[in-house]
Design a protein around this motif. Structure first.
Motif, PDB file in Angstrom:
ATOM      1  N   LEU A  85      -8.967  -1.054   3.829  1.00 12.35           N
ATOM      2  CA  LEU A  85      -9.080  -2.457   3.427  1.00 12.35           C
ATOM      3  C   LEU A  85      -9.993  -3.186   4.405  1.00 12.35           C
ATOM      4  O   LEU A  85      -9.865  -3.027   5.627  1.00 12.35           O
ATOM      5  N   GLU A  86     -10.882  -4.024   3.863  1.00  7.06           N
ATOM      6  CA  GLU A  86     -11.786  -4.824   4.679  1.00  7.06           C
ATOM      7  C   GLU A  86     -11.639  -6.304   4.321  1.00  7.06           C
ATOM      8  O   GLU A  86     -11.063  -6.649   3.295  1.00  7.06           O
ATOM      9  N   THR A 125     -10.081  -4.813   9.939  1.00 12.73           N
ATOM     10  CA  THR A 125     -10.052  -3.751   8.939  1.00 12.73           C
ATOM     11  C   THR A 125      -8.731  -3.009   9.102  1.00 12.73           C
ATOM     12  O   THR A 125      -8.153  -2.961  10.195  1.00 12.73           O
ATOM     13  N   GLN A 155      -8.754   3.262  -1.456  1.00 18.89           N
ATOM     14  CA  GLN A 155      -9.311   2.050  -0.866  1.00 18.89           C
ATOM     15  C   GLN A 155      -8.808   0.861  -1.675  1.00 18.89           C
ATOM     16  O   GLN A 155      -8.792   0.892  -2.910  1.00 18.89           O
ATOM     17  N   PHE A 156      -8.379  -0.183  -0.974  1.00 18.59           N
ATOM     18  CA  PHE A 156      -7.733  -1.316  -1.623  1.00 18.59           C
ATOM     19  C   PHE A 156      -8.596  -2.570  -1.515  1.00 18.59           C
ATOM     20  O   PHE A 156      -9.636  -2.568  -0.866  1.00 18.59           O
ATOM     21  N   SER A 157      -8.154  -3.672  -2.144  1.00 18.15           N
ATOM     22  CA  SER A 157      -8.861  -4.947  -2.073  1.00 18.15           C
ATOM     23  C   SER A 157      -7.867  -6.054  -1.757  1.00 18.15           C
ATOM     24  O   SER A 157      -6.657  -5.912  -1.980  1.00 18.15           O
ATOM     25  N   LEU A 158      -8.381  -7.181  -1.243  1.00 17.84           N
ATOM     26  CA  LEU A 158      -7.514  -8.315  -0.936  1.00 17.84           C
ATOM     27  C   LEU A 158      -6.810  -8.826  -2.181  1.00 17.84           C
ATOM     28  O   LEU A 158      -5.605  -9.110  -2.162  1.00 17.84           O
ATOM     29  N   THR A 166       0.829  -1.208   0.000  1.00 17.88           N
ATOM     30  CA  THR A 166       0.000   0.000   0.000  1.00 17.88           C
ATOM     31  C   THR A 166       0.861   1.254   0.000  1.00 17.88           C
ATOM     32  O   THR A 166       0.516   2.244  -0.652  1.00 17.88           O
ATOM     33  N   MET A 187      -6.076  -7.252  -4.976  1.00 17.14           N
ATOM     34  CA  MET A 187      -5.074  -6.276  -5.391  1.00 17.14           C
ATOM     35  C   MET A 187      -3.793  -6.419  -4.576  1.00 17.14           C
ATOM     36  O   MET A 187      -2.690  -6.512  -5.133  1.00 17.14           O
ATOM     37  N   GLU A 188      -3.939  -6.472  -3.264  1.00 15.89           N
ATOM     38  CA  GLU A 188      -2.753  -6.538  -2.418  1.00 15.89           C
ATOM     39  C   GLU A 188      -2.035  -7.871  -2.556  1.00 15.89           C
ATOM     40  O   GLU A 188      -0.801  -7.932  -2.536  1.00 15.89           O
TER      41      GLU A 188
END
Length: 316
Positions: A112-113, A232, A256-259, A49, A261-262
């Motif tokens: 991130l969630e 979170t 805001q990111f996503s699982l 990130t 993506m990371e």
């Protein structure tokens, strides 16, 4: 020839120049905002990130600085103003730090969630009967009474130590092995190759979920939260930063990111020996549409359209 058209054009030109100058001065950040300093506890997911954020800021004409700091020192550095941003506030694991520093920092947003963060074991250990925290001490000799954690001072390590100190799950006499993320994963890799027992801190997003056949243990809700440490991740800033540096503040408010993506970016870091910035740039070049939302209302440091500048810098 009448001079009226000339005077009219001159006045209109002056007005246009004035308006452009006014807009420019409004959009441009204060000079002290051009350097943006991040805290990084050495976790690969935060490296991802940070890599995304610094890549974008560099393209916008900012200078970025990432300091490798343990979590306790990182919070102190936010308080003192030596650090501007921390993209890795894991909650509820870092609740103690938030409670301690809540008057000295700003919580910008959840970035991130759907995160997991608790103790994990290889699948063959799980199949042997270690499915819950309460099962650990039944196999104390196989585990050599060791739980592998991350860097010294991390809240998760402290949670494990608290379990040991209070003899919860009959863990009195066990030891937390504190090391960095990579050292922990190296130990997991060695143990898996030899099919030895090992219990360690596991989390997602992280390529460990692909590299190893692992299982998360139930029963740790009191220490890591429900849903296997469901968490979170929040973006934090030093107090008042978004008001002082509004353009950077707008950017991090948008991020805001996503699982998925990371996981992709972390895979580039761990398995392809890329830096966070290189892996982030590669992901952005493959997924340029993410920039549309992230750069909404964001300019370059000198007030020019941000999306155009970043697309140009990344050759998109």
């Amino acid at each position: 020839m009448s001079t009226l058209p000339y005077l009219t054009c001159l006045k209109m030109g002056s007005l246009t120049t004035l308006l452009m100058a006014s807009s420019f001065s409004y959009a441009q950040e204060p000079s002290q905002c051009q350097t943006v300093t991040f805290s990084d506890p050495g976790w690969t997911d935060i490296g991802a990130t940070n890599g995304l954020t610094t890549t974008i800021l560099d393209a916008l004409g900012y200078q970025t600085n990432v300091l490798l700091l343990g979590v306790p020192i990182g919070f102190e550095s936010l308080k003192s103003g030596e650090v501007d941003l921390f993209m890795g506030n894991w909650m509820p694991a870092q609740t103690g730090f938030i409670d301690k520093y809540k008057s000295d920092i700003d919580v910008v947003r959840t970035n991130l969630e759907g995160v997991k963060f608790t103790l994990a074991v290889p699948e063959y250990v799980y199949n042997a009967g270690v499915k819950d925290f309460a099962d650990l001490n039944k196999f104390s000799s196989e585990f050599r009474k060791r739980i592998y954690g991350i860097e010294a001072g991390a809240p998760a390590n402290q949670n494990i130590q608290k379990m040991i100190d209070t003899n919860d799950f009959d863990l009195a006499g066990w030891k937390v092995v504190e090391s960095g993320e990579q050292a922990m994963l190296s130990q997991v890799n060695r143990s898996v190759r030899r099919e030895q027992f090992i219990v360690f801190l596991g989390w997602e997003p992280h390529p460990m979920n692909v590299s190893f056949d692992l299982k998360y243990l139930s029963g740790g809700d009191e220490y890591f939260g429900p849903n296997y440490g469901g968490a979170t991740i929040h973006t934090l800033s030093r107090k008042g930063y978004s008001q002082e540096c509004r353009n950077v503040g707008r950017l991090v408010q948008n991020l805001q990111f996503s699982l998925a993506m990371e996981n992709e970016i972390i895979d580039g870091i761990l398995n392809q020996s890329q830096t966070g910035a290189v892996a982030a740039k590669a992901w952005l070049q493959e997924n340029p549409d993410a920039l549309d939302e992230w750069l909404e209302g964001v300019t370059t440091f000198d007030g020019k359209p941000g999306l155009v500048a970043v697309r140009s810098a990344l050759s998109l």
